[in-house]
Design a protein around this motif. Structure first.
Motif, PDB file in Angstrom:
ATOM      1  N   SER A  14       0.834  -1.194   0.000  1.00 13.49           N
ATOM      2  CA  SER A  14       0.000   0.000   0.000  1.00 13.49           C
ATOM      3  C   SER A  14       0.864   1.236   0.000  1.00 13.49           C
ATOM      4  CB  SER A  14      -0.922   0.008   1.223  1.00 13.49           C
ATOM      5  OG  SER A  14      -0.172   0.032   2.409  1.00 13.49           O
ATOM      6  N   VAL A  15       0.255   2.353  -0.346  1.00 12.54           N
ATOM      7  CA  VAL A  15       0.930   3.642  -0.381  1.00 12.54           C
ATOM      8  C   VAL A  15       0.155   4.591   0.510  1.00 12.54           C
ATOM      9  CG1 VAL A  15       1.633   5.573  -1.821  1.00 12.54           C
ATOM     10  CG2 VAL A  15       1.705   3.242  -2.732  1.00 12.54           C
ATOM     11  N   VAL A  16       0.866   5.241   1.421  1.00 10.84           N
ATOM     12  CA  VAL A  16       0.256   6.199   2.324  1.00 10.84           C
ATOM     13  C   VAL A  16       0.935   7.538   2.120  1.00 10.84           C
ATOM     14  CG1 VAL A  16      -0.206   6.774   4.726  1.00 10.84           C
ATOM     15  CG2 VAL A  16      -0.195   4.376   4.004  1.00 10.84           C
ATOM     16  N   ALA A  17       0.180   8.601   1.949  1.00 16.00           N
ATOM     17  CA  ALA A  17       0.754   9.929   1.724  1.00 16.00           C
ATOM     18  C   ALA A  17       1.045  10.600   3.058  1.00 16.00           C
ATOM     19  CB  ALA A  17      -0.217  10.778   0.914  1.00 16.00           C
ATOM     20  N   VAL A  18       2.202  11.256   3.154  1.00 14.66           N
ATOM     21  CA  VAL A  18       2.559  12.041   4.331  1.00 14.66           C
ATOM     22  C   VAL A  18       3.013  13.409   3.857  1.00 14.66           C
ATOM     23  CG1 VAL A  18       3.232  10.017   5.663  1.00 14.66           C
ATOM     24  CG2 VAL A  18       4.946  11.181   4.304  1.00 14.66           C
ATOM     25  N   GLY A  19       3.168  14.340   4.788  1.00 20.36           N
ATOM     26  CA  GLY A  19       3.566  15.685   4.410  1.00 20.36           C
ATOM     27  C   GLY A  19       4.978  15.729   3.860  1.00 20.36           C
ATOM     28  N   ALA A  20       5.147  16.331   2.685  1.00 16.08           N
ATOM     29  CA  ALA A  20       6.471  16.475   2.075  1.00 16.08           C
ATOM     30  C   ALA A  20       6.360  17.463   0.941  1.00 16.08           C
ATOM     31  CB  ALA A  20       6.979  15.132   1.549  1.00 16.08           C
ATOM     32  N   GLU A  40       5.189   9.710   0.014  1.00 14.81           N
ATOM     33  CA  GLU A  40       4.446   8.459  -0.022  1.00 14.81           C
ATOM     34  C   GLU A  40       5.204   7.379   0.734  1.00 14.81           C
ATOM     35  OE1 GLU A  40       1.963   8.871  -4.217  1.00 14.81           O
ATOM     36  OE2 GLU A  40       3.531   7.348  -4.022  1.00 14.81           O
ATOM     37  N   ILE A  41       4.525   6.713   1.655  1.00 14.23           N
ATOM     38  CA  ILE A  41       5.116   5.620   2.421  1.00 14.23           C
ATOM     39  C   ILE A  41       4.615   4.300   1.849  1.00 14.23           C
ATOM     40  CG2 ILE A  41       5.308   4.514   4.669  1.00 14.23           C
ATOM     41  CD1 ILE A  41       4.947   7.232   5.960  1.00 14.23           C
ATOM     42  N   TYR A  84      17.450   8.157  -2.983  1.00 16.93           N
ATOM     43  CA  TYR A  84      17.717   7.748  -1.603  1.00 16.93           C
ATOM     44  C   TYR A  84      16.399   7.347  -0.944  1.00 16.93           C
ATOM     45  CZ  TYR A  84      22.478   9.456  -2.000  1.00 16.93           C
ATOM     46  OH  TYR A  84      23.788   9.640  -2.380  1.00 16.93           O
ATOM     47  N   ILE A  85      16.415   6.184  -0.303  1.00 23.97           N
ATOM     48  CA  ILE A  85      15.209   5.588   0.255  1.00 23.97           C
ATOM     49  C   ILE A  85      15.409   5.336   1.741  1.00 23.97           C
ATOM     50  CG2 ILE A  85      13.642   3.605   0.158  1.00 23.97           C
ATOM     51  CD1 ILE A  85      13.603   5.270  -2.384  1.00 23.97           C
ATOM     52  N   LEU A  86      14.483   5.821   2.563  1.00 23.58           N
ATOM     53  CA  LEU A  86      14.485   5.527   3.996  1.00 23.58           C
ATOM     54  C   LEU A  86      13.674   4.255   4.211  1.00 23.58           C
ATOM     55  CD1 LEU A  86      15.043   6.264   6.985  1.00 23.58           C
ATOM     56  CD2 LEU A  86      12.928   7.622   6.922  1.00 23.58           C
ATOM     57  N   VAL A  87      14.318   3.248   4.787  1.00 22.95           N
ATOM     58  CA  VAL A  87      13.682   1.952   5.015  1.00 22.95           C
ATOM     59  C   VAL A  87      13.553   1.726   6.514  1.00 22.95           C
ATOM     60  CG1 VAL A  87      13.769  -0.520   4.509  1.00 22.95           C
ATOM     61  CG2 VAL A  87      14.851   1.107   2.936  1.00 22.95           C
ATOM     62  N   ARG A  88      12.352   1.368   6.960  1.00 22.00           N
ATOM     63  CA  ARG A  88      12.118   1.156   8.388  1.00 22.00           C
ATOM     64  C   ARG A  88      11.517  -0.226   8.609  1.00 22.00           C
ATOM     65  NH1 ARG A  88      12.178   4.888  12.201  1.00 22.00           N
ATOM     66  NH2 ARG A  88      11.951   6.550  10.650  1.00 22.00           N
ATOM     67  N   TRP A 134       8.902   2.015   3.379  1.00 21.34           N
ATOM     68  CA  TRP A 134       9.964   2.816   2.769  1.00 21.34           C
ATOM     69  C   TRP A 134       9.394   4.040   2.087  1.00 21.34           C
ATOM     70  CZ3 TRP A 134      10.136   3.456  -2.596  1.00 21.34           C
ATOM     71  CH2 TRP A 134       9.508   2.489  -3.394  1.00 21.34           C
ATOM     72  N   THR A 135      10.226   5.069   2.032  1.00 19.50           N
ATOM     73  CA  THR A 135       9.806   6.326   1.424  1.00 19.50           C
ATOM     74  C   THR A 135      11.012   7.047   0.839  1.00 19.50           C
ATOM     75  OG1 THR A 135       8.525   8.360   1.810  1.00 19.50           O
ATOM     76  CG2 THR A 135      10.069   7.720   3.520  1.00 19.50           C
ATOM     77  N   LEU A 136      10.774   7.852  -0.166  1.00 23.06           N
ATOM     78  CA  LEU A 136      11.827   8.658  -0.781  1.00 23.06           C
ATOM     79  C   LEU A 136      12.262   9.759   0.173  1.00 23.06           C
ATOM     80  CD1 LEU A 136      13.382   9.409  -3.458  1.00 23.06           C
ATOM     81  CD2 LEU A 136      11.481  10.970  -3.926  1.00 23.06           C
TER      82      LEU A 136
END
Length: 237
Positions: A14-20, A40-41, A84-88, A134-136
């Motif tokens: 799934s894709v979740v939008a966050v503030g950016a 997008e997460i 660059y991708i942040l992976v959690r 993950w998110t950009l």
């Protein structure tokens, strides 16, 4: 374990939008960002393989372990290269990795194939696969400047041009020809092609990121297969 971990079963993501900061569009209305957009997460599986930092993006191998192969869908004809991708992970651990390779089918949509060292920073590699988000990202701490490389075999009649170490995903590369700007076609091996040689020798190069920032590189010596540094870098977001 030296092979990629795959399963044939497709999984939902799934894709979740966050503030950016939002990407913009070209004057003709075409979007700058591809499938991977700021804010997008993604929820997806992460696996690992024996990465070198080289691969489909045709970057040089690197000793930096924080690299990832992007699934074939989000790789999107090399639009993901250099991102660059942040992976959690579910355990709260996180890393930032750079896209240097493509993970082909049967890699699943949304999947990340991390280097073994990067995966180990999140979980025990013996697990083989873990769920992640993950998110950009646009790393503020990046100290490198952008470099330019002409593809081996380039000449005044044909050339490929690659941008390296850009902070944000690259949306467009143009060359200056007789005072006019000409956009080059991106290939899936992460070079932009001038198939008739226009702008290959002695022309300036313009780079545009997905946020719409445009940087102009002054004419460089024509040296195929030589990485040439610039003093330029895209702004962090």
């Amino acid at each position: 374990m030296s092979k990629r971990w795959f399963t044939a079963l497709m999984v939902a993501w799934s894709v979740v939008a966050v503030g950016a900061a939002a990407p913009v569009a070209f004057a003709d209305g075409a979007p700058l960002a591809g499938h991977i957009k700021p804010g997008e997460i993604r929820q997806a599986p992460a696996t690992w393989y024996d990465a070198t930092g080289g691969g489909a993006c045709l970057y040089d191998p690197t000793s930096d372990p924080l690299v990832v192969a992007m699934n074939w869908s989000d790789y999107e004809t090399a639009k993901a290269c250099g991102a660059y991708i942040l992976v959690r992970a579910a355990n709260g651990r996180s890393i930032t990795v750079r896209v240097t390779d493509e993970c082909p089918s049967p890699c699943r949509v949304g999947q990340l194939d991390l280097s073994r060292a990067a995966f180990a920073m999140l979980a025990d590699p013996q697990l083989g696969e873990i769920p992640v988000t993950w998110t950009l990202v646009s790393p503020h701490e990046l100290a490198k400047k952008i470099s330019i490389r002409y593809k081996s075999g380039s000449s005044q009649y044909w050339c490929g041009i690659q941008a390296i170490d850009h902070r944000n995903p690259l949306a467009r590369l143009e060359v200056q020809v007789n005072g006019q700007w000409r956009e080059l076609r991106r290939t899936d091996y992460n070079y932009f092609l001038s198939e008739d040689g226009a702008g290959c020798v002695g022309g300036a190069i313009a780079l545009t990121d997905i946020y719409g920032e445009r940087l102009v590189v002054n004419p460089l010596p024509f040296k195929p297969d030589v990485t040439q540094p610039t003093s330029l870098q895209f702004a962090a977001h």
